[in-house]
Design a protein around this motif. Structure first.
Motif, mmCIF file in Angstrom:
data_model
loop_
_atom_site.group_PDB
_atom_site.id
_atom_site.type_symbol
_atom_site.label_atom_id
_atom_site.label_comp_id
_atom_site.label_asym_id
_atom_site.label_seq_id
_atom_site.Cartn_x
_atom_site.Cartn_y
_atom_site.Cartn_z
ATOM 1 N N ALA A 32 0.823 -1.206 0.000
ATOM 2 C CA ALA A 32 0.000 0.000 0.000
ATOM 3 C C ALA A 32 0.863 1.264 0.000
ATOM 4 O O ALA A 32 0.576 2.229 -0.725
ATOM 5 C CB ALA A 32 -0.927 -0.004 1.220
ATOM 6 N N VAL A 33 1.926 1.270 0.790
ATOM 7 C CA VAL A 33 2.830 2.423 0.826
ATOM 8 C C VAL A 33 3.515 2.619 -0.528
ATOM 9 O O VAL A 33 3.636 3.736 -1.034
ATOM 10 C CB VAL A 33 3.881 2.248 1.949
ATOM 11 C CG1 VAL A 33 4.968 3.314 1.850
ATOM 12 C CG2 VAL A 33 3.215 2.306 3.306
ATOM 13 N N TYR A 36 1.015 4.056 -3.027
ATOM 14 C CA TYR A 36 0.766 5.478 -2.766
ATOM 15 C C TYR A 36 1.926 6.332 -3.254
ATOM 16 O O TYR A 36 1.730 7.357 -3.923
ATOM 17 C CB TYR A 36 0.533 5.698 -1.272
ATOM 18 C CG TYR A 36 0.409 7.150 -0.897
ATOM 19 C CD1 TYR A 36 -0.765 7.852 -1.153
ATOM 20 C CD2 TYR A 36 1.480 7.831 -0.311
ATOM 21 C CE1 TYR A 36 -0.883 9.197 -0.819
ATOM 22 C CE2 TYR A 36 1.380 9.165 0.025
ATOM 23 C CZ TYR A 36 0.199 9.846 -0.231
ATOM 24 O OH TYR A 36 0.100 11.179 0.086
ATOM 25 N N CYS A 37 3.143 5.895 -2.941
ATOM 26 C CA CYS A 37 4.330 6.658 -3.367
ATOM 27 C C CYS A 37 4.437 6.687 -4.893
ATOM 28 O O CYS A 37 4.771 7.726 -5.480
ATOM 29 C CB CYS A 37 5.594 6.049 -2.754
ATOM 30 S SG CYS A 37 5.693 6.192 -0.962
ATOM 31 N N GLN A 39 1.990 6.519 -7.006
ATOM 32 C CA GLN A 39 0.959 7.418 -7.513
ATOM 33 C C GLN A 39 1.399 8.871 -7.403
ATOM 34 O O GLN A 39 1.193 9.663 -8.328
ATOM 35 C CB GLN A 39 -0.349 7.204 -6.738
ATOM 36 C CG GLN A 39 -1.504 8.068 -7.238
ATOM 37 C CD GLN A 39 -2.759 7.862 -6.431
ATOM 38 O OE1 GLN A 39 -2.727 7.250 -5.379
ATOM 39 N NE2 GLN A 39 -3.877 8.372 -6.931
ATOM 40 N N GLN A 40 2.021 9.233 -6.274
ATOM 41 C CA GLN A 40 2.495 10.600 -6.103
ATOM 42 C C GLN A 40 3.584 10.934 -7.116
ATOM 43 O O GLN A 40 3.598 12.025 -7.710
ATOM 44 C CB GLN A 40 3.022 10.798 -4.676
ATOM 45 C CG GLN A 40 1.974 10.630 -3.598
ATOM 46 C CD GLN A 40 0.829 11.616 -3.731
ATOM 47 O OE1 GLN A 40 1.038 12.806 -3.939
ATOM 48 N NE2 GLN A 40 -0.401 11.111 -3.633
#
Length: 271
Positions: A32-33, A36-37, A39-40
């Motif tokens: 998940a981390v 998210y990273c 995607q950023q």
């Protein structure tokens, strides 16, 4: 190893059920981390330039070959300045690192609660900031040029050398120190005859290793105005003189290879 029973037969398992669940939860959190990273990063990336990068790289390669060999006559002084920046910066850092290392080592520091934390703070603070950042700060203070590069390399290297050296001091053979102390020798005599001879091989190895690293770092300091061959590289990049850039990169590669060979020979002789 946990053991479970199936149909009356003992089965060896790597983890218990609770440990396996915890393990998978950690994996899910990690995925998940990462998502998210990613995607950023993806949102902040112009992907058109990424997909077009191979064409741009090929175009630059075409423009840069063959290198402008006649330009090598103008690189003698810059590469000499680069070697001087690395060498002088290493020497200055070693002079400063030795007392800091003795103050940081548990078995030689005068105070474990005041002086040792201060010495460790110096080691951490000088190692935490990159040489390019030090160069930018020093250029604003003392102006551009080779001297700013020397000081930047020296400050950056103090923490590295002092850390390795104080660890070597803490690993010395205490029996030699006790034997010299038993003769009634003073603190300085114990240090000179009981500690220094034991750490000299480590000191020589650290010095050569750091000099090898500083050769690499000093080649790019000129990009921010701290002298050396990086200054020529920056000037050539600014005017898009790709054949000159290619030659400068080859000279930097040669300097790094030679420094690596020299440091390997010296370390081999020391060991």
């Amino acid at each position: 190893m946990p053991v479970s029973e199936r149909n009356g037969t003992k089965v060896w398992q790597r983890r218990t059920g609770r440990e396996s669940l915890f393990h998978w939860v950690l994996w899910l959190i990690g995925v998940a981390v990462f998502a998210y990273c990613w995607q950023q990063i993806s949102n902040a990336t112009t992907w058109f330039f990424v997909w077009d990068a191979p064409r741009i790289a090929g175009d630059i390669w075409t423009r840069a070959t063959p290198p402008k060999w006649e330009y090598i006559t103008q690189l003698g002084k810059p590469i000499w300045d680069t070697l001087n920046i690395a060498t002088l910066g290493t020497i200055i850092s070693l002079v400063l690192a030795v007392p800091v290392a003795f103050l940081a080592a548990r078995n030689t520091t005068p105070s474990r609660f005041i002086i040792r934390p201060l010495a460790l703070l110096i080691i951490v603070s000088t190692r935490s900031i990159n040489s390019l950042i030090w160069a930018l700060l020093l250029i604003a203070i003392i102006g551009p040029g080779v001297f700013a590069g020397v000081v930047a390399i020296a400050i950056r290297s103090v923490g590295f050398c002092a850390k390795l050296l104080y660890e070597a001091i803490e690993e010395i053979d205490e029996t030699q120190v006790e034997a010299i102390t038993a003769t009634g020798a003073s603190r300085w005599q114990v240090m000179a005859y009981g500690i220094v001879p034991q750490i000299m091989p480590a000191f020589a190895g650290i010095a050569v290793f750091r000099w090898d690293i500083n050769i690499r770092e000093s080649t790019v300091l000129g990009l921010v105005g701290a002298g050396g061959i990086g200054l020529q590289l920056s000037a050539s990049l600014n005017v898009l003189a790709w054949p000159q850039v290619a030659l400068i990169l080859l000279v930097i590669l040669a300097a790094v290879v030679i420094s690596e060979w020299v440091s390997a020979k010296v370390r081999g002789a020391i060991i």
